[in-house]
Scaffold this active site. Structure first.
Site, PDB file in Angstrom:
ATOM      1  N   ASP A   1       0.786  -1.246   0.000  1.00 14.02           N
ATOM      2  CA  ASP A   1       0.000   0.000   0.000  1.00 14.02           C
ATOM      3  C   ASP A   1       0.821   1.302   0.000  1.00 14.02           C
ATOM      4  O   ASP A   1       0.448   2.258   0.703  1.00 14.02           O
ATOM      5  CB  ASP A   1      -0.975   0.017   1.195  1.00 14.02           C
ATOM      6  CG  ASP A   1      -2.016  -1.101   1.152  1.00 14.02           C
ATOM      7  OD1 ASP A   1      -1.968  -1.914   0.217  1.00 14.02           O
ATOM      8  OD2 ASP A   1      -2.871  -1.158   2.047  1.00 14.02           O
TER       9      ASP A   1
ATOM     10  N   LYS B   1      -6.896  -5.151  -3.018  1.00 16.46           N
ATOM     11  CA  LYS B   1      -7.668  -5.661  -1.878  1.00 16.46           C
ATOM     12  C   LYS B   1      -8.592  -4.583  -1.348  1.00 16.46           C
ATOM     13  O   LYS B   1      -8.353  -3.395  -1.579  1.00 16.46           O
ATOM     14  CB  LYS B   1      -6.726  -6.158  -0.784  1.00 16.46           C
ATOM     15  CG  LYS B   1      -5.838  -5.038  -0.264  1.00 16.46           C
ATOM     16  CD  LYS B   1      -4.873  -5.528   0.785  1.00 16.46           C
ATOM     17  CE  LYS B   1      -4.031  -4.408   1.316  1.00 16.46           C
ATOM     18  NZ  LYS B   1      -4.790  -3.336   1.959  1.00 16.46           N
TER      19      LYS B   1
ATOM     20  N   CYS C   1      -2.102  -2.658   7.613  1.00 17.96           N
ATOM     21  CA  CYS C   1      -2.004  -3.609   6.503  1.00 17.96           C
ATOM     22  C   CYS C   1      -0.729  -4.439   6.528  1.00 17.96           C
ATOM     23  O   CYS C   1      -0.749  -5.614   6.168  1.00 17.96           O
ATOM     24  CB  CYS C   1      -2.214  -2.882   5.182  1.00 17.96           C
ATOM     25  SG  CYS C   1      -3.934  -2.329   5.042  1.00 17.96           S
TER      26      CYS C   1
END
Ligand code: VGL
Ligand code: ZN
Length: 203
Positions: free
Chosen positions: A10, A108, A153
């Site tokens: 990310d 995701k 994450c």
């Protein structure tokens, strides 16, 4: 020879300074991350990728505010500012990151009703992203995790990775944390207890 992959989690505009859910110093990791990418055989990136009006957005739950919690059908869920909306500038991988060597970009969080911190399982802890199967199919047994955010994450991905039997390392110097209500210490302790190898230091 153990086959190894670097998973860059990310590193998107919205998690960097100026973004919708900016992580302090999020972009500072990019130069060293690029150097690490250059010396790694297999690079995988993840991209948080929410539909507009996603159920993890505080704006979908008035009068709730960002960083409040709600009880979702699958358990506690933190609410976030709108971020990483599919197709937006904020959802793009940071332009300074050397994304070209990524062999897989795994998206995701694209299901309207479920958030997904981990790159392996969504927040219901049951729905698979397919990453474990992909790694196994490619005979990758060991992974190093880096990216944003350490305590969400990256940590959730690390915990799922060890549970799935991968030899798992996190490069803390290549992560930055959100640190919401002690979440960083909590996740560092959970990772240590689970057998994630913690390498390097946060600033
Ligand atoms: C993340 C909160 C919401 C992360 C993603 O990448 O750590 N955190 N969505
Ligand atoms: Zn998100």
């Amino acid at each position: 020879m153990v086959r190894h992959a670097l998973i860059v989690v990310d590193v998107q505009n919205d998690f960097c300074p100026g973004g919708a859910l900016a992580v302090k110093g999020g972009d500072e990791i990019i130069p060293l991350l690029n150097a690490t990418i250059a010396e790694t055989d297999h690079v995988i990136m993840t991209q948080d990728w929410h539909p507009a009006g996603h159920s993890s957005f505080a704006s979908s739950h008035p009068p709730k505010s960002a960083f409040d919690n709600i009880m979702a059908s699958y358990g506690q869920q933190t609410l976030w500012p709108d971020h990483c909306v599919q197709g937006s500038k904020g959802a793009e991988i940071h332009p300074k990151l050397n994304w070209k060597r990524a062999e897989l970009v795994l998206r995701k969080g694209f299901r309207q009703g479920i958030d997904s911190y981990s790159a392996f399982f969504e927040n219901d802890r049951k729905t698979k992203t397919g990453l474990a199967g992909y790694l196994r199919d490619r005979d990758i047994q060991a992974i190093t995790l880096a990216g944003l955010a350490t305590d969400f994450c990256v940590a959730y991905s690390a915990l799922d990775a060890v549970a799935q039997g991968f030899q798992t390392r996190i490069r803390l110097d290549l992560t930055r944390a959100i640190d919401l209500d002690g979440s960083l210490d909590n996740m560092l302790n959970q990772m240590r207890a689970a057998g994630v190898e913690l390498v390097g230091n946060l600033p």
